[in-house]
Design an enzyme around this catalytic site. Structure first.
Site: not given
Lengths: 606, 367
Positions: A328-330
């Site tokens: 995801g956004s990590t």
């Protein structure tokens, strides 16, 4: 003419045949001679030297017996015991000395409650052993059982209560996935073990540290010369070479921090990894929920095992090592760094977010999590508010080849090399990988979603922590290790200002006015850098995606919540990765877990 | 009544292409072997019945091999040999086993391809020499030595020196039967003796150790020499009549290493004494001589050479094992044929006897 040829051949054949027959006669003579020679030799031994050998056979009461070494202890970095050897008692039977074995078994079953499984194992073992071997019927007896047996013992010939050392994990569930456990040696283990060294050993490391460092923990077997009577019973020990106990292992783990991480996860299923950036030392390594490794030491009962297997939260599954999650956004800090490095963006590059992104000539809309969009954003704001459009655009500009290359530098797509068996390498998609796996070319839309850590990319929590360590260490970190840190290696070379740009953007995630994780800033004793992430579990139709309240979904369809971070911001020393399965959003669920663990790590002086 | 049954039974066998006398002798040996195995495994019925099943399977293979027309495997000989060589190469590449790679794991079964070579090598040599004038000329001899050298080299690389030597011996035995000139035999013997120092330098440490302890067992009474000393004690203490079935103390007290495989003969010698030893040697002798008779009665040299060398190998294994157990030869890890616990060797030996009987049963149908 032809007749003469045939005749000639016939004569030749007959000559050949005669030759072979002569050789057969020689062979017969040799066979008889060999038989006579062997007979003579046995006559010599059995008739001539019989007296001497009979006497030696009578004296033959000395034999060698292997002595098992004590297994090394496992300690945390401050010397707190994580795995120990406890004195215990087991009930053993020597079939040869037990008249009326079935009766004895029945009486014992009344005395100490023997399960059908223990009985089955005993009978199996009996088939494989000799009559004078002692066979364990029940291990790990409690005090009351020992006492009861002591009273009844003189009625039960051939039955003995024997002291031994058994492995015990005082912290149970807390460390099950790191330490692993020992179990009875089975046929598969024998294939890889040195039988001479394991002659007297009953248990061997099956998973985790117990397995990986088996050779250090086991030690070296000792030998005893014992005198026996004619039935093979040991009368006395004549000489003894002591076994060499296994090595005690001091792991880099901090029990306190591990405990804090488990407590912080609470009821959530997931994983927490905390690493020291400079050395790669693992400070906390959690896969939650855990299981009690002590159950496996004495052979887990079928009921307990089925319960563990059928538990929906999958306690036996090692999430930090083998759990594959969308980052995801990590992934965004890594994408940002790649963009800075390749010159596709600078710290000041601005992108307008109107709530969605479209590839030129395509109708599909790739959405922001905020439906109305974020307006004009630079990198810092894009990171703080996790603006997808910014990263869609950047990923599209860079192209998948560049992205894969940059992400590979941080160790995505391959195992980190931690000292545990069974690590998964995750997936770092490339054109070649897609072609090999699906037989399809790479599509531009797949590049776009890779920019926000979705699509094919899969990471383990351990990989995520390791990659973040490489980022926070400005390209320098060592592979994660629980014992014996490895040499730090320089993984990535980027311009100094690019690191700082990304660090500041990650600081804004937590400490900025609109950062997604701003709620946890108050809890923190130091400034940190971080990034929240949400991994899709259930592919909702595109347009509905953001309108549903995640809480409305049944739990097993809710998204995974992720967080990566490092602290302190100015001089990063530790990194953390958190995955909370079905937690919903990274900001709301994973960030508080991380904040709590980081605070404790700072308190503990890391 | 019993004789009648025996007559019926023996008249049943020839149509199956089995020789009644040889079959009976083999059954007697295997039966006695299982009895000794029962004692040597501390009366472990599970092990004994597993071995019984393997022997039963071996007998089926024997029956099957006896049915195949010799013409067929004479034609196939080169291909079978090639297959066996390829399997040996596969063992080196993908084999399993501790220390030495000897086994090939096919999922369902595991087996040692070097056992297959014990049949394939005599087969290809017999097929080759049967078409040539005997004794073999220089060219044929060179070719034969190359055919022997290739598989032997592959087996020694595993490393399994013992089996390598045995496979080489089976090839040389066949050359001997083919009438290899005495001069050449002397010459080769001389060459072997001359080569000994070279071989010594290329031996693995454990192999040298075995040879040294053989020459002087007392030098390592607790290690390798232990086996030989304890085995001799077992044999010697048996005396004339033995200690009686299942009364062996040497194996019972764990003094004997592997009492159910390589050292099963010392259990037999301890329990049945000199009388038992002589009886079993006579049984082996009778099997060998009967089978040699069948071999020499074959209709052509292909059958004679193939059968003869297979029988000789059977006898040779027995001699090596029995000599090893009594300290006449170093411990080389050769099982006692058809008696030691283990499947692959028993099946390939019985397959060999199947060939011998099949060849013999076709002796009358001269072309």
């Amino acid at each position: 003419m032809r007749m003469i040829g045939d005749l000639g051949r016939l004569r030749e054949e007959m000559a050949d045949q005669a030759l072979v027959e002569r050789r057969f006669r020689v062979v017969v003579v040799l066979v008889i001679a060999a038989l006579i020679l062997l007979g003579w030799r046995y006559g010599q031994l059995q008739l001539g030297a019989h007296e001497m050998y009979a006497a030696r056979s009578e004296e033959n009461r000395i034999r060698l017996r292997a002595v098992a070494p004590n297994r090394g202890l496992i300690l945390d970095r401050h010397g707190r015991v994580l795995a120990e050897n406890r004195p215990a008692y087991r009930l053993v039977i020597v079939p040869e000395r037990t008249p009326g074995l079935e009766d004895t078994l029945e009486r014992l079953a009344e005395l100490v409650d023997i399960s059908p499984e223990e009985m089955r194992r005993f009978q199996q073992q009996r088939l494989r052993s000799r009559r004078f071997d002692s066979i364990t019927l029940k291990s790990n007896l409690d005090d009351e059982q020992v006492a009861r047996l002591a009273v009844a013992r003189h009625h039960l010939p051939g039955v003995e209560v024997e002291p031994y050392l058994t492995r015990h994990y005082p912290h149970g569930k807390l460390l099950a996935h790191v330490l692993g456990y020992v179990g009875r040696i089975d046929a598969r283990d024998l294939e890889r073990l040195d039988r001479d060294q394991y002659r007297a050993t009953t248990h061997v490391g099956k998973t985790g540290i117990e397995r990986y460092y088996e050779s250090l923990l086991h030690g070296r077997s000792g030998l005893e010369r014992v005198e026996t009577n004619a039935q093979g019973r040991v009368l006395r020990v004549i000489e003894r070479t002591d076994p060499q106990p296994g090595q005690d292992l001091s792991l880099s783990l901090d029990l306190e921090l591990q405990r804090e991480a488990v407590a912080a996860l609470g009821d959530l299923s997931g994983a927490v990894v905390v690493l020291k950036i400079e050395t790669g030392e693992v400070l906390a390594l959690v896969s939650h929920p855990g299981f009690d490794p002590n159950l496996f030491v004495h052979g887990i009962s079928q009921a307990d095992y089925s319960a563990l297997l059928s538990d929906r939260r999958r306690p036996l599954f090692n999430r930090f090592l083998g759990g594959g999650y969308e980052p995801g956004s990590t992934i965004k800090p890594f994408i940002a760094l790649a963009g800075l490095d390749s010159g596709h963006i600078t710290a000041d590059t601005r992108v307008f977010s109107r709530g969605w992104f479209q590839l030129p000539g395509h109708s599909r809309r790739y959405r922001d999590w905020r439906r109305e969009g974020h307006g004009w954003v630079n990198l810092e704001l894009a990171m703080a508010e996790s603006v997808n459009v910014y990263f869609y655009q950047l990923a599209h500009d860079m192209g998948i080849d560049r992205i894969s290359r940059e992400l590979a530098l941080f160790g995505f797509g391959r195992a980190t090399g931690i000292d545990l068996n069974g690590e998964s390498g995750g997936v770092l998609p490339t054109r070649a990988w897609k072609r090999a796996t699906f037989g399809e070319p790479w599509f531009p839309g797949e590049t776009v979603i890779t920019g926000i850590g979705q699509g094919f990319i899969v990471v383990t929590p351990l990989q995520l922590a390791h990659a973040t360590a490489a980022l926070a260490g400005r390209g320098q970190t060592a592979p994660p290790r629980l014992l014996d840190p490895a040499e730090p290696a320089r993984m990535v070379v980027h311009s100094e200002t690019h690191w700082l740009t990304v660090f500041n953007a990650m600081a804004a995630v937590v400490h900025g006015p609109s950062g997604t994780a701003r709620a946890v800033a108050r809890q923190l004793p130091v400034r940190i850098g971080g990034k929240t992430g949400t991994a899709q579990v259930f592919g909702l139709p595109d347009d509905l995606d953001q309108e549903r309240n995640p809480e409305d979904l049944p739990e097993h369809l809710r998204n995974h919540a992720l967080f990566v971070g490092f602290a302190p911001l100015e001089e990063p020393r530790v990194v953390i990765s958190v995955v909370a399965e079905h937690g919903g959003g990274g900001a709301r669920v994973a960030a508080p877990v991380a904040a709590r663990v980081i605070s404790r790590a700072m308190e503990l002086g890391y | 009544m019993n004789t009648l049954i025996a007559q019926r039974w023996s008249s049943l066998l020839p149509p199956l292409r089995l020789d009644p006398l040889l079959t009976l002798l083999l059954l007697a040996l295997m039966g006695f072997g299982l009895m000794v195995l029962y004692s040597a495994t501390e009366q472990n019925m599970a092990l004994v019945s597993r071995q019984g099943i393997r022997l039963g399977f071996g007998l089926v293979v024997m029956l099957f091999m006896a049915q195949i027309p010799p013409r067929l495997y004479q034609l196939w000989a080169p291909w079978l040999f090639l297959l066996a060589v390829l399997m040996l190469v596969a063992v080196l590449l993908f084999g399993v086993g501790r220390g030495a790679q000897r086994w090939l794991d096919l999922g369902v079964i595991r087996f040692q391809p070097s056992e297959g070579m014990k049949l394939a090598l005599p087969l290809v040599l017999a097929a080759l020499l049967a078409r040539r004038p005997l004794p073999p000329g220089w060219l044929d001899l060179g070719l034969c030595l190359a055919l022997i050298g290739l598989p032997v080299g592959l087996i020694v690389l595993q490393p399994d020196l013992g089996t390598g030597v045995l496979v080489a011996a089976s090839g040389l035995a066949l050359l001997f039967l083919a009438g290899l000139r005495w001069r050449l035999i002397m010459l080769m013997g001389g060459a072997v003796i001359a080569a000994l120092p070279v071989v010594w330098l290329n031996l693995h440490q454990y192999q040298r150790h075995r040879v040294l302890t053989f020459l002087n067992p007392e030098s390592d009474p607790l290690g390798q020499g232990w086996n030989i000393i304890q085995s001799k004690i077992a044999v010697g203490s048996g005396g004339l009549t033995g200690k009686g079935w299942t009364n062996s103390t040497q194996s019972h007290l764990e003094f004997l290493p592997e009492p159910h495989t390589d050292f099963i003969f010392s259990v037999l010698a301890e329990e049945f004494g000199f009388i038992g030893v002589v009886a079993v040697l006579v049984l082996y002798g009778a099997i060998t001589l009967r089978a040699l008779y069948l071999a020499s009665s074959c209709r052509d040299n292909f059958g004679r050479l193939l059968s003869g060398s297979l029988v000789l190998m059977f006898f040779f294994y027995m001699v090596v094992n029995v000599a090893m157990v009594s300290g006449l030869l170093p411990v080389v890890g050769v099982p006692l044929p058809l008696v030691s616990y283990g499947g692959t060797s028993a099946v390939s030996l019985l397959a060999g006897f199947g060939l011998v009987m099949g060849l013999y049963s076709r002796r009358r149908f001269m072309g």
